[in-house]
Enzyme design. Sequence first.
Site, PDB file in Angstrom:
ATOM      1  NE  ARG A 198      -2.243  -1.191   3.295  1.00  0.00           N
ATOM      2  CZ  ARG A 198      -2.653  -1.413   4.520  1.00  0.00           C
ATOM      3  NH1 ARG A 198      -3.848  -1.045   4.889  1.00  0.00           N
ATOM      4  NH2 ARG A 198      -1.868  -2.002   5.407  1.00  0.00           N
ATOM      5  CE  LYS A 235       1.383 -20.090  11.769  1.00  0.00           C
ATOM      6  NZ  LYS A 235       2.498 -19.195  12.015  1.00  0.00           N
ATOM      7  CG  HIS A 294       8.162 -22.038   8.095  1.00  0.00           C
ATOM      8  ND1 HIS A 294       7.253 -21.560   8.984  1.00  0.00           N
ATOM      9  CD2 HIS A 294       9.343 -22.038   8.764  1.00  0.00           C
ATOM     10  CE1 HIS A 294       7.844 -21.289  10.122  1.00  0.00           C
ATOM     11  NE2 HIS A 294       9.125 -21.572  10.021  1.00  0.00           N
ATOM     12  CE  LYS A 305      11.577 -24.834  10.856  1.00  0.00           C
ATOM     13  NZ  LYS A 305      12.512 -23.735  10.752  1.00  0.00           N
ATOM     14  CD  GLU A 337       9.685 -19.123  18.147  1.00  0.00           C
ATOM     15  OE1 GLU A 337      10.172 -18.623  17.132  1.00  0.00           O
ATOM     16  OE2 GLU A 337       8.484 -19.004  18.451  1.00  0.00           O
ATOM     17  CG  HIS A 341       4.927 -24.382  12.828  1.00  0.00           C
ATOM     18  ND1 HIS A 341       4.587 -24.355  11.505  1.00  0.00           N
ATOM     19  CD2 HIS A 341       5.185 -23.092  13.172  1.00  0.00           C
ATOM     20  CE1 HIS A 341       4.627 -23.100  11.071  1.00  0.00           C
ATOM     21  NE2 HIS A 341       4.979 -22.316  12.064  1.00  0.00           N
ATOM     22  CE  LYS A 394       6.414 -16.085  18.969  1.00  0.00           C
ATOM     23  NZ  LYS A 394       7.320 -16.587  17.957  1.00  0.00           N
TER      24      LYS A 394
HETATM   25  C1  BG6 Z   1       6.062 -18.889  12.508  1.00  0.00           C
HETATM   26  C2  BG6 Z   1       5.412 -18.222  13.683  1.00  0.00           C
HETATM   27  O1  BG6 Z   1       5.130 -19.646  11.783  1.00  0.00           O
HETATM   28  O2  BG6 Z   1       7.093 -19.742  12.978  1.00  0.00           O
HETATM   29  C3  BG6 Z   1       6.442 -17.447  14.489  1.00  0.00           C
HETATM   30  O3  BG6 Z   1       4.400 -17.351  13.215  1.00  0.00           O
HETATM   31  C4  BG6 Z   1       7.575 -18.331  14.888  1.00  0.00           C
HETATM   32  O4  BG6 Z   1       5.846 -16.855  15.621  1.00  0.00           O
HETATM   33  C5  BG6 Z   1       8.131 -19.061  13.668  1.00  0.00           C
HETATM   34  O5  BG6 Z   1       8.588 -17.521  15.455  1.00  0.00           O
HETATM   35  C6  BG6 Z   1       9.154 -20.089  14.065  1.00  0.00           C
HETATM   36  O6  BG6 Z   1       9.766 -20.549  12.915  1.00  0.00           O
HETATM   37  P1  BG6 Z   1      11.266 -21.059  12.952  1.00  0.00           P
HETATM   38  O7  BG6 Z   1      11.511 -21.535  11.554  1.00  0.00           O
HETATM   39  O8  BG6 Z   1      12.122 -19.906  13.365  1.00  0.00           O
HETATM   40  O9  BG6 Z   1      11.277 -22.163  13.953  1.00  0.00           O
END
Ligand code: BG6
Length: 479
Positions: A45, A141, A171, A175, A209, A233, A322
């Site tokens: 935008r 997602k 994603h 991996k 994380e 995930h 987190k």
């Molecule tokens: C994402 C989440 O799908 O995956 C994030 O929205 C998260 O919050 C991330 O940090 C973690 O991915 P990775 O590849 O760093 O483990």
Amino acid sequence: MSKPLTFTIFGSTGDLTYRKLLPALYQLQTRDLLPDDLAVRCIGRRNLTTEAYLETAKPWLVKGSRFPFVESVYERFAKHITYVEMSLTDAADFKVLAQTETERDYLYYFAVAPEFFETIAQNLKSSGALNQGQHRIILEKPFGIDETHARHLNQVLSGIFKEENIYRIDHYLGKEMIQNILTIRFANRLFEGIWNKDYIQEIQITASETIGIENRGSYYEQAGAIQDMVQNHLLQLLSYVLMDQPDDFSPEAVQSRQVELLKKIRPAHLILGQYGENGDLKAYREEAKVAKDSQTETYVSLHLEVDDPRFKGVPIFLRTGKRLDQRATYISVIFKPTKGSLFNDLHPQREMLIIKIQPDEGVYFRFNAKKPGIAHQVSTVMMNFCQSCIYENRINTPEAYERLLNDAFIQDRTLFTNWEMVDLTWSFASQLAQFQIDHQVNLEFYSSESKGPESADRYLDAFDSAWIPADITEEVFTL
Ligand code: BG6
């Protein structure tokens, strides 16, 4: 011969595009995997020129690249990109995208909040953009904001695009070590032969994380850790760990086994946490676009049971959070003591298999052996296969988005999820929400850089267990 591709990113000034998608494209350029005739249209935008957009993007490429940054590669990469200013909600703006050609294919990446998916798809259709050429979409997602919305969305999208042209991305499936789980399990008699309740004491899956929610307050307030990490995930990981062997490795066969497994899981206990005690400047509630009294969870510890004779009674523990003390994603499979073993009185460490997903990648097996010497001592020893310690492996391991974007470009859908899986994971999220109400699960607060709420440790005590750390240590026992 496939036709030249036009790749359009909706949400090109967002976090995901800068942090993941553009670096992934740049890596593909480095590996000479971007065809010269690929056109990348970055939609946003903001009022920006292509040059100004690239200027903002460049530091992200430098930071996010697994290869050293090379200016000449960047110049080739930049030639693919055009920034297009337009509104996603204004149908008239989509006319810009309607100049399609029969001799090109089109792929659209919806890197935006799910509230916009329907509008974008409808606008693409009504503008005539889908009239010529082949059109596919990649959906980031979360797919929808809740179960009902996800089903509605699926109905709308499948009215516009054929299922084979819809790529739902998770994603984690890109991996390397997650793809390795099925090989480790099914290519080794040793593991598959004992993959059941007679041998397995418990399974833990951890995705810890150190980062917080970064600049994604409004998204995270709605999603929380359950929708952000568990529902997609971690359930993908879990289903790979527990599913029966598929008939073959086609996506259909694998996903049908995953679906079978996911239908059998039930929550048995849930702990939710949020980072930051009162007054903590780094508290979640102090983040931008987060309510001061937010009840959103940034930590989840979930005990699951599987309603299946093979795993009946085996506790499965999932945890993610987190701002924890460590960045590590791994699976720990802890085995039962051997029945009638002379060594049992000694309580030696239990054998354990750890599959490390990230940042280190590898497989570790812990078992007991005699410690060399006159005294009769047992020590726990480790067999280590550190995949990422080998330089060549590191270089050959694509980042998840790099792998998945390339797959989408070449129309390989193996690592993308089907609707049935997504639908099932939404049902599971609803089941968890109900469980939270029925069992009055209250939010607990934990300090940043800690291991999460203490009650999660205490809960495992009752199982004579503890969270397995990513780096297990060796121990010695004397007979
Ligand atoms: C994402 C989440 O799908 O995956 C994030 O929205 C998260 O919050 C991330 O940090 C973690 O991915 P990775 O590849 O760093 O483990």
